[in-house]
Write a protein that holds these residues in place. Structure first.
Motif, mmCIF file in Angstrom:
data_model
loop_
_atom_site.group_PDB
_atom_site.id
_atom_site.type_symbol
_atom_site.label_atom_id
_atom_site.label_comp_id
_atom_site.label_asym_id
_atom_site.label_seq_id
_atom_site.Cartn_x
_atom_site.Cartn_y
_atom_site.Cartn_z
ATOM 1 N N SER A 62 66.943 53.854 55.445
ATOM 2 C CA SER A 62 66.180 54.993 55.943
ATOM 3 C C SER A 62 66.150 56.119 54.918
ATOM 4 C CB SER A 62 66.792 55.510 57.252
ATOM 5 O OG SER A 62 66.299 56.799 57.580
ATOM 6 N N PHE A 63 64.953 56.583 54.591
ATOM 7 C CA PHE A 63 64.824 57.728 53.697
ATOM 8 C C PHE A 63 65.550 58.941 54.278
ATOM 9 C CE2 PHE A 63 61.279 56.118 50.997
ATOM 10 C CZ PHE A 63 61.673 56.681 49.802
ATOM 11 N N GLN A 64 65.337 59.211 55.572
ATOM 12 C CA GLN A 64 65.917 60.403 56.178
ATOM 13 C C GLN A 64 67.439 60.383 56.126
ATOM 14 O OE1 GLN A 64 64.046 62.893 56.895
ATOM 15 N NE2 GLN A 64 62.063 61.888 56.808
ATOM 16 N N LYS A 65 68.046 59.244 56.395
ATOM 17 C CA LYS A 65 69.504 59.146 56.361
ATOM 18 C C LYS A 65 70.038 59.310 54.940
ATOM 19 C CE LYS A 65 70.089 56.357 60.528
ATOM 20 N NZ LYS A 65 70.570 55.078 61.111
ATOM 21 N N TRP A 66 69.333 58.727 53.986
ATOM 22 C CA TRP A 66 69.758 58.895 52.588
ATOM 23 C C TRP A 66 69.661 60.357 52.173
ATOM 24 C CZ3 TRP A 66 66.022 58.762 48.070
ATOM 25 C CH2 TRP A 66 66.703 58.945 46.861
ATOM 26 N N LEU A 67 68.528 60.987 52.443
ATOM 27 C CA LEU A 67 68.310 62.353 52.000
ATOM 28 C C LEU A 67 69.202 63.349 52.731
ATOM 29 C CD1 LEU A 67 64.411 62.260 51.774
ATOM 30 C CD2 LEU A 67 66.023 62.277 49.859
ATOM 31 N N SER A 68 69.642 63.011 53.940
ATOM 32 C CA SER A 68 70.470 63.939 54.711
ATOM 33 C C SER A 68 71.804 64.197 54.052
ATOM 34 C CB SER A 68 70.690 63.394 56.131
ATOM 35 O OG SER A 68 71.479 62.214 56.107
ATOM 36 N N ASN A 69 72.220 63.310 53.160
ATOM 37 C CA ASN A 69 73.504 63.466 52.467
ATOM 38 C C ASN A 69 73.334 63.831 51.001
ATOM 39 O OD1 ASN A 69 75.260 62.788 54.688
ATOM 40 N ND2 ASN A 69 74.567 60.668 54.464
ATOM 41 N N GLN A 70 72.119 64.269 50.630
ATOM 42 C CA GLN A 70 71.835 64.624 49.249
ATOM 43 C C GLN A 70 71.391 66.080 49.160
ATOM 44 O OE1 GLN A 70 72.549 62.282 46.964
ATOM 45 N NE2 GLN A 70 73.043 60.926 48.689
ATOM 46 N N GLU A 71 71.465 66.619 47.947
ATOM 47 C CA GLU A 71 70.933 67.962 47.729
ATOM 48 C C GLU A 71 69.439 67.841 47.437
ATOM 49 O OE1 GLU A 71 71.436 71.883 44.839
ATOM 50 O OE2 GLU A 71 72.999 70.341 44.870
ATOM 51 N N VAL A 72 68.633 68.335 48.347
ATOM 52 C CA VAL A 72 67.176 68.272 48.232
ATOM 53 C C VAL A 72 66.623 69.689 48.367
ATOM 54 C CG1 VAL A 72 65.052 67.295 49.172
ATOM 55 C CG2 VAL A 72 67.174 65.971 49.272
ATOM 56 N N VAL A 73 65.715 70.047 47.499
ATOM 57 C CA VAL A 73 65.085 71.362 47.536
ATOM 58 C C VAL A 73 63.793 71.262 48.337
ATOM 59 C CG1 VAL A 73 64.018 73.197 46.163
ATOM 60 C CG2 VAL A 73 66.092 72.041 45.336
ATOM 61 N N GLU A 74 63.612 72.168 49.284
ATOM 62 C CA GLU A 74 62.403 72.168 50.107
ATOM 63 C C GLU A 74 61.256 72.881 49.399
ATOM 64 O OE1 GLU A 74 60.754 73.693 54.471
ATOM 65 O OE2 GLU A 74 62.901 73.781 54.008
ATOM 66 N N ILE A 75 60.088 72.276 49.430
ATOM 67 C CA ILE A 75 58.878 72.895 48.893
ATOM 68 C C ILE A 75 58.275 73.777 49.980
ATOM 69 C CG2 ILE A 75 56.588 72.503 47.929
ATOM 70 C CD1 ILE A 75 57.588 69.750 47.022
ATOM 71 N N GLY A 76 58.047 75.027 49.660
ATOM 72 C CA GLY A 76 57.486 75.944 50.642
ATOM 73 C C GLY A 76 55.977 76.038 50.547
ATOM 74 N N ASN A 77 55.373 76.568 51.613
ATOM 75 C CA ASN A 77 53.929 76.824 51.655
ATOM 76 C C ASN A 77 53.096 75.589 51.342
ATOM 77 O OD1 ASN A 77 54.329 79.617 52.224
ATOM 78 N ND2 ASN A 77 54.782 79.951 50.058
ATOM 79 N N VAL A 78 53.474 74.467 51.940
ATOM 80 C CA VAL A 78 52.730 73.221 51.752
ATOM 81 C C VAL A 78 51.585 73.159 52.759
ATOM 82 C CG1 VAL A 78 52.845 70.710 51.780
ATOM 83 C CG2 VAL A 78 54.804 72.037 50.952
ATOM 84 N N PRO A 79 50.355 72.944 52.326
ATOM 85 C CA PRO A 79 49.257 72.777 53.290
ATOM 86 C C PRO A 79 49.543 71.616 54.237
ATOM 87 C CG PRO A 79 48.410 73.040 51.065
ATOM 88 C CD PRO A 79 49.892 72.852 50.936
#
Length: 214
Positions: A168-185
């Motif tokens: 699962s992408f979500q489970k993998w990413l939940s334990n990683q440092e990920v930067v959120e992109i803001g103001n995405v259309p």
């Protein structure tokens, strides 16, 4: 900064009833359009497709110069995370970043992706990805893993996750440092899962920049 694009088009398209990669907008297939946008951001595109026929129908008849597109056939597509991993394995000269995109995002905008790419050098060295987020039906924020950038070094944690049985992408990413992109259309993240989705996207009232994440 070197970027390589991986495009996933190996899904079953069961809800659509036909191959989503071959759907056309203004005479261009979705897969061809996604690859064309990828080439605007990077020097190379790797397509994880389900067959040579799919690639030929979607790419060869649409793009005039597909020499910078590499085909990787995955007839046993077992999910997006596996497709991403296979695309990573096909890279011989490691880039700094990988742009990962699904082929069923018809509202992708090259200029917005380019603006995201310009900020990659400023990200923390510990961040393995920079991705949009959306709010799901349970009002929880989830990552959009198939429209964003991954640092090449993400392979290390991804390998460990997959070796432990993770898919699962979500489970993998939940334990990683990920930067959120803001103001995405918001409309740029709309994908085509059903015929009604595709019909709505084709509507002239569907503007890719009409709404943005807070």
């Amino acid at each position: 900064m070197k970027i390589i694009t991986i495009v996933l088009s190996g899904g079953k398209s069961s809800r659509m009833g036909k191959d989503k990669a071959l759907l056309t907008i203004d005479g261009e297939t979705l897969l061809s359009r996604t690859c064309r946008i990828g080439l605007a951001i990077s020097d190379q595109v790797i397509v994880v497709a389900k067959s040579q026929e799919q690639y030929d129908l979607a790419i060869a008849k649409n793009l005039e110069n597909p020499q910078n597109i590499q085909l990787l056939i995955d007839q046993q597509f077992a999910g997006a995370l596996i497709g991403f991993w296979q695309g990573l394995q096909a890279i011989s000269n490691p880039p700094d970043w990988i742009l990962l995109m699904a082929c069923d995002l018809p509202n992708l905008q090259a200029d917005i992706l380019q603006s995201w790419a310009k900020n990659l050098a400023e990200l923390p060295k510990t961040a393995i990805a920079v991705l949009p987020r959306y709010q799901d039906e349970s009002a929880q924020k989830q990552w959009e893993p198939l429209c964003g950038f991954y640092r090449w070094q993400c392979r290390n944690s991804l390998t460990q996750f997959m070796e432990s049985g993770g898919r699962s992408f979500q489970k993998w990413l939940s334990n990683q440092e990920v930067v959120e992109i803001g103001n995405v259309p918001l409309a740029m993240l709309n994908n085509c899962n059903t015929p009604s989705d595709f019909q709505a996207i084709q509507s002239p009232n569907q503007e890719a920049s009409q709404e943005a994440h807070p």
